[in-house]
Design an enzyme around this catalytic site. Structure first.
Site, PDB file in Angstrom:
ATOM      1  N   HIS A  53       0.845  -1.154  -0.090  1.00 52.24           N
ATOM      2  CA  HIS A  53       0.095   0.376  -0.455  1.00 52.24           C
ATOM      3  C   HIS A  53       0.720   1.203  -0.160  1.00 52.24           C
ATOM      4  CE1 HIS A  53       0.963  -0.122   4.257  1.00 52.24           C
ATOM      5  NE2 HIS A  53       0.182  -1.369   4.676  1.00 52.24           N
TER       6      HIS A  53
HETATM    7  P1  TYD Z   1      -2.495  -4.127   7.387  1.00 54.46           P
HETATM    8  O1  TYD Z   1      -2.373  -2.894   6.439  1.00 54.46           O
HETATM    9  O2  TYD Z   1      -2.381  -5.275   5.779  1.00 54.46           O
HETATM   10  O3  TYD Z   1      -0.912  -4.120   7.463  1.00 54.46           O
HETATM   11  P2  TYD Z   1       0.383  -4.601   6.499  1.00 54.46           P
HETATM   12  O4  TYD Z   1       0.922  -2.971   6.632  1.00 54.46           O
HETATM   13  O5  TYD Z   1       1.591  -5.139   7.133  1.00 54.46           O
HETATM   14  O6  TYD Z   1       0.553  -5.182   5.609  1.00 54.46           O
HETATM   15  O7  TYD Z   1      -3.329  -4.402   8.227  1.00 54.46           O
HETATM   16  C1  TYD Z   1      -3.785  -5.169   8.668  1.00 54.46           C
HETATM   17  C2  TYD Z   1      -5.368  -4.735   9.611  1.00 54.46           C
HETATM   18  O8  TYD Z   1      -4.837  -4.441  10.960  1.00 54.46           O
HETATM   19  C3  TYD Z   1      -6.141  -4.086   8.783  1.00 54.46           C
HETATM   20  O9  TYD Z   1      -7.280  -4.634   8.704  1.00 54.46           O
HETATM   21  C4  TYD Z   1      -5.882  -2.842   9.643  1.00 54.46           C
HETATM   22  C5  TYD Z   1      -6.105  -3.086  10.491  1.00 54.46           C
HETATM   23  N1  TYD Z   1      -4.910  -1.789  11.304  1.00 54.46           N
HETATM   24  C6  TYD Z   1      -5.423  -0.689  12.497  1.00 54.46           C
HETATM   25  O10 TYD Z   1      -6.856  -0.975  12.989  1.00 54.46           O
HETATM   26  N2  TYD Z   1      -4.675  -0.061  12.787  1.00 54.46           N
HETATM   27  C7  TYD Z   1      -3.245   0.089  12.247  1.00 54.46           C
HETATM   28  O11 TYD Z   1      -2.161   0.392  13.039  1.00 54.46           O
HETATM   29  C8  TYD Z   1      -3.175  -0.345  11.190  1.00 54.46           C
HETATM   30  C9  TYD Z   1      -1.529  -0.643  10.516  1.00 54.46           C
HETATM   31  C10 TYD Z   1      -3.617  -1.491  11.061  1.00 54.46           C
END
Ligand code: TYD
Length: 141
Positions: A53
């Site tokens: 992302h």
């Molecule tokens: P995600 O963005 O997929 O993590 P990565 O950056 O490792 O790919 O996040 C996984 C899940 O956690 C998604 O449902 C969003 C949630 N999340 C939060 O609620 N707060 C946060 O600070 C983060 C990083 C993720």
């Protein structure tokens, strides 16, 4: 200058002594933003790619406080850079509006992530084509 040029590795002060290591990361001085959020990624399964992302607002510092991982950063215009995180006193600074993929996590990897904002799902761009379009349109300022 494109945001990819703002990506950089940072070394943090090591204040260890005969008792062991102590490494300090201080918001606003050791890193270029005040820290609003901390999360960490651990127990990552083999062959998993995390991240995938870009963020319209958030800046990050990533530190492998244990183990190792790799980070690929892309600018949406065909440029990319690869970094290895494998030392607890070294981190990568990621500005807003860069695409990041974290991969090749070691079994013992604990990836500490420091963020400049509270979580807001709406500022995440999770589709690479959309990211490229936003970069192309130049409306990401
Ligand atoms: P995600 O963005 O997929 O993590 P990565 O950056 O490792 O790919 O996040 C996984 C899940 O956690 C998604 O449902 C969003 C949630 N999340 C939060 O609620 N707060 C946060 O600070 C983060 C990083 C993720």
């Amino acid at each position: 200058m494109h945001n990819l040029n703002l990506v950089k590795m940072l070394d943090f002060p090591q204040l260890g002594d005969e008792r062991g290591e102590l490494i300090v990361v201080e918001g606003g001085t050791g890193i270029p933003f005040e820290i609003k959020r901390v999360f960490y990624i651990c127990g990552t399964k083999k062959n998993v790619i995390r991240g995938q992302h870009a963020n319209m607002k958030t800046e990050f510092i990533l530190i492998n406080v244990a183990g190792s991982s790799k980070v690929r950063v892309r600018d949406g215009s065909g440029n990319e850079a690869l970094f290895v995180l494998n030392q607890p006193n070294t981190g990568i600074y990621l500005p807003r509006m860069v695409w990041k993929d974290m991969y090749d996590f070691s079994d013992d990897s604990v990836l500490l992530c420091l963020a400049s904002t509270h979580y807001d799902a709406n500022e995440y761009i999770r589709d690479y084509d959309e990211f490229m379009q936003i970069v192309r349109d130049g409306n990401n300022i």
